[in-house]
Write an enzyme that holds these catalytic residues in place. Structure first.
Site, PDB file in Angstrom:
ATOM      1  N   ARG A  13     109.073  35.355  76.174  1.00  0.00           N
ATOM      2  CA  ARG A  13     108.870  36.277  75.048  1.00  0.00           C
ATOM      3  C   ARG A  13     110.107  36.387  74.167  1.00  0.00           C
ATOM      4  O   ARG A  13     110.378  37.452  73.609  1.00  0.00           O
ATOM      5  CB  ARG A  13     108.492  37.679  75.533  1.00  0.00           C
ATOM      6  CG  ARG A  13     107.168  37.744  76.236  1.00  0.00           C
ATOM      7  CD  ARG A  13     106.080  38.214  75.284  1.00  0.00           C
ATOM      8  NE  ARG A  13     104.794  38.096  75.938  1.00  0.00           N
ATOM      9  CZ  ARG A  13     104.209  39.096  76.598  1.00  0.00           C
ATOM     10  NH1 ARG A  13     104.766  40.281  76.645  1.00  0.00           N
ATOM     11  NH2 ARG A  13     103.053  38.910  77.170  1.00  0.00           N
ATOM     12  N   ARG A  56     109.265  41.691  70.142  1.00  0.00           N
ATOM     13  CA  ARG A  56     109.545  42.930  69.407  1.00  0.00           C
ATOM     14  C   ARG A  56     110.961  43.458  69.505  1.00  0.00           C
ATOM     15  O   ARG A  56     111.328  44.357  68.764  1.00  0.00           O
ATOM     16  CB  ARG A  56     108.561  44.015  69.840  1.00  0.00           C
ATOM     17  CG  ARG A  56     107.203  43.812  69.194  1.00  0.00           C
ATOM     18  CD  ARG A  56     106.207  44.761  69.771  1.00  0.00           C
ATOM     19  NE  ARG A  56     106.057  44.470  71.179  1.00  0.00           N
ATOM     20  CZ  ARG A  56     105.194  45.095  71.978  1.00  0.00           C
ATOM     21  NH1 ARG A  56     104.430  46.054  71.504  1.00  0.00           N
ATOM     22  NH2 ARG A  56     105.104  44.770  73.236  1.00  0.00           N
ATOM     23  N   ARG A  96     106.114  41.826  61.543  1.00  0.00           N
ATOM     24  CA  ARG A  96     104.946  42.527  62.070  1.00  0.00           C
ATOM     25  C   ARG A  96     104.493  43.700  61.206  1.00  0.00           C
ATOM     26  O   ARG A  96     103.367  44.157  61.322  1.00  0.00           O
ATOM     27  CB  ARG A  96     105.205  42.972  63.508  1.00  0.00           C
ATOM     28  CG  ARG A  96     105.128  41.860  64.529  1.00  0.00           C
ATOM     29  CD  ARG A  96     103.694  41.549  64.919  1.00  0.00           C
ATOM     30  NE  ARG A  96     103.189  42.539  65.850  1.00  0.00           N
ATOM     31  CZ  ARG A  96     102.347  43.514  65.548  1.00  0.00           C
ATOM     32  NH1 ARG A  96     101.886  43.620  64.331  1.00  0.00           N
ATOM     33  NH2 ARG A  96     101.958  44.373  66.452  1.00  0.00           N
ATOM     34  N   ASP A 154      99.615  33.125  72.073  1.00  0.00           N
ATOM     35  CA  ASP A 154      99.262  33.994  73.194  1.00  0.00           C
ATOM     36  C   ASP A 154      98.358  33.212  74.142  1.00  0.00           C
ATOM     37  O   ASP A 154      97.641  32.309  73.700  1.00  0.00           O
ATOM     38  CB  ASP A 154      98.545  35.267  72.723  1.00  0.00           C
ATOM     39  CG  ASP A 154      98.536  36.313  73.836  1.00  0.00           C
ATOM     40  OD1 ASP A 154      99.555  36.986  74.017  1.00  0.00           O
ATOM     41  OD2 ASP A 154      97.519  36.407  74.558  1.00  0.00           O
ATOM     42  N   TYR A 207      91.615  38.544  82.688  1.00  0.00           N
ATOM     43  CA  TYR A 207      91.458  39.239  81.401  1.00  0.00           C
ATOM     44  C   TYR A 207      90.000  39.231  80.942  1.00  0.00           C
ATOM     45  O   TYR A 207      89.468  40.231  80.458  1.00  0.00           O
ATOM     46  CB  TYR A 207      92.318  38.587  80.309  1.00  0.00           C
ATOM     47  CG  TYR A 207      93.738  39.096  80.281  1.00  0.00           C
ATOM     48  CD1 TYR A 207      94.017  40.404  79.874  1.00  0.00           C
ATOM     49  CD2 TYR A 207      94.801  38.296  80.641  1.00  0.00           C
ATOM     50  CE1 TYR A 207      95.321  40.882  79.845  1.00  0.00           C
ATOM     51  CE2 TYR A 207      96.106  38.764  80.620  1.00  0.00           C
ATOM     52  CZ  TYR A 207      96.354  40.062  80.218  1.00  0.00           C
ATOM     53  OH  TYR A 207      97.638  40.537  80.193  1.00  0.00           O
TER      54      TYR A 207
END
Ligand code: CP3
Length: 351
Positions: A29, A33, A42, A78, A155
């Site tokens: 990652r 963020r 974003r 992703d 998921y």
């Protein structure tokens, strides 16, 4: 970032367990963020819009490698992206993760999944890979990735963050035939997806089995391992190093290594030397600093990174990484410090 032949090969050599000038590092990652430039993008674009637009995915992929001396870039995307091609709509919710409004729980739903075709379903990913390779100009390699079938299935079946795996395990136990059918379809998708990434220019691949630590060794052996194994077998001939990653896998490392991967990832819950012993000397290891260490003072970051390097003992085949993805509010200065300390503290005299 100028081209340096030693640096450009460091990560790939370590994956092959060849000696390197110092230990390579990249961070799961790494384009996320904690980076102010990412947060700024974003404000204008949703996460999946960034991933679906090759120019933006390229820009985001390059943000961390322009800022830090990282030894590999990883495609910004992703694990859920190829599932669009199978006809499963999903969205990404901040602080939650992927959400599927209509989770897959019936035989009819599983049987109606479409087969995946990379050129048709994710041309934007392949185009992003080509653009990123172009921009990197050989300075550092690009890692492609996919979710492992078990993690994708969890998921799909839970509908969101699969913490307890209630529905997933019920399907496994009650309908092993249907479970196998779903896993076969997901495995076909992952193989086609990863092969297409290599054809587009990915120079290494990581299989993320992030949720597999919820399985007992017996459950892993029966319900997940054969499918992951098929993926590694199918990609053996692709000519790029394969990394096999999971978390909470202290009881599963031997079985994961058996399933495949030139390099096996370890999270921070297990000492790196013990993990490497269990993975076996014929594999590399990736890991395993606790991501939370990056919230501590800089002297702690240095000490803890040095402790991980000590456990690796300078043996060829260690790729430094965190034990899981970097956390959203991580102080950027500590990331720069970590990358520098890993390179400096592992520097080996030229032979
Ligand atoms: O490593 C990288 O930098 C490459 C990009 C990447 C992302 N997700 C970007 C992302 C990769 C390799 C992934 C894989 C992924 N996605 C995994 C496997 C790795 C792992 O962390 O275990 C999983 C389980 C997912 C599912 C997912 N997507 C989660 C749990 C989240 C976080 C949700 C949140 O807000 O906390 C996402 C969204 C996501 N994927 C973000 C990023 C940068 C944050 C989205 C945002 O910008 O709001």
């Amino acid at each position: 970032m100028s081209k340096n032949p030693v640096r450009s090969q460091r990560f790939l050599k370590a994956c092959r367990r060849e000696a390197t000038d110092c230990t390579p590092i990249w961070i799961m990652r790494q384009a996320g963020r904690y980076l102010p430039e990412y947060r700024k993008l974003r404000e204008k674009h949703a996460m999946l819009e960034l991933a679906k637009t090759p120019e933006l995915a390229t820009r985001v992929t390059l943000l961390p490698v322009e800022r830090f001396e990282l030894d590999a870039a990883i495609l910004f995307s992703d694990i859920m992206v190829p599932l669009w091609g199978m006809g499963v709509p999903f969205r990404i919710e901040e602080n939650v993760g992927p959400v599927i409004d209509d989770p897959l729980r019936t035989e009819a739903q599983i049987r109606s999944l479409k087969s995946f075709d990379a050129q048709r379903d994710v041309p934007f990913v392949l185009e992003a890979i080509r653009q990123i390779r172009d921009e990197l100009g050989g300075r550092i390699p690009l890692i492609g990735f996919a979710g492992a079938p078990f993690t994708l299935a969890s998921y799909l079946i839970e509908g969101k963050s699969p913490r307890r795996l209630r529905w997933t395990k019920a399907l496994m136990f009650d309908r092993p035939d249907l479970w196998d059918e779903l896993m076969r379809r997901l495995t076909d998708t992952v193989i086609a997806y990863l092969k297409a990434q290599v054809a587009a220019g990915a120079q290494a691949l990581q299989l993320f089995d992030s949720w597999v630590g919820n399985l007992s060794p017996a459950q892993y052996a029966r319900f997940a391992q054969p499918h992951s194994h098929r993926i590694f077998q199918a990609l053996k001939g692709a000519g790029v190093p394969l990394i096999h990653f999971g978390t909470e896998t202290s009881t599963l490392l031997e079985a994961m290594a058996e399933a495949g991967g030139d390099v096996v990832g370890a999270d921070w819950r297990i000492p790196l030397d013990e993990a490497w012993r269990r993975i076996g000397p014929d594999r590399g290891i990736q890991g395993n600093l606790d991501p939370a260490v990056l919230f501590a003072g800089s002297e702690v970051v240095c000490r803890e990174a040095a402790a991980v390097l000590d456990l690796a003992g300078g043996r060829p085949g260690h790729v430094f990484n965190l034990g899981h993805g970097i956390l959203p509010d991580t102080p950027v200065d500590n990331v720069a410090r970590l990358v520098d300390i890993v390179h400096q503290a592992s520097l080996r005299p030229a032979s």
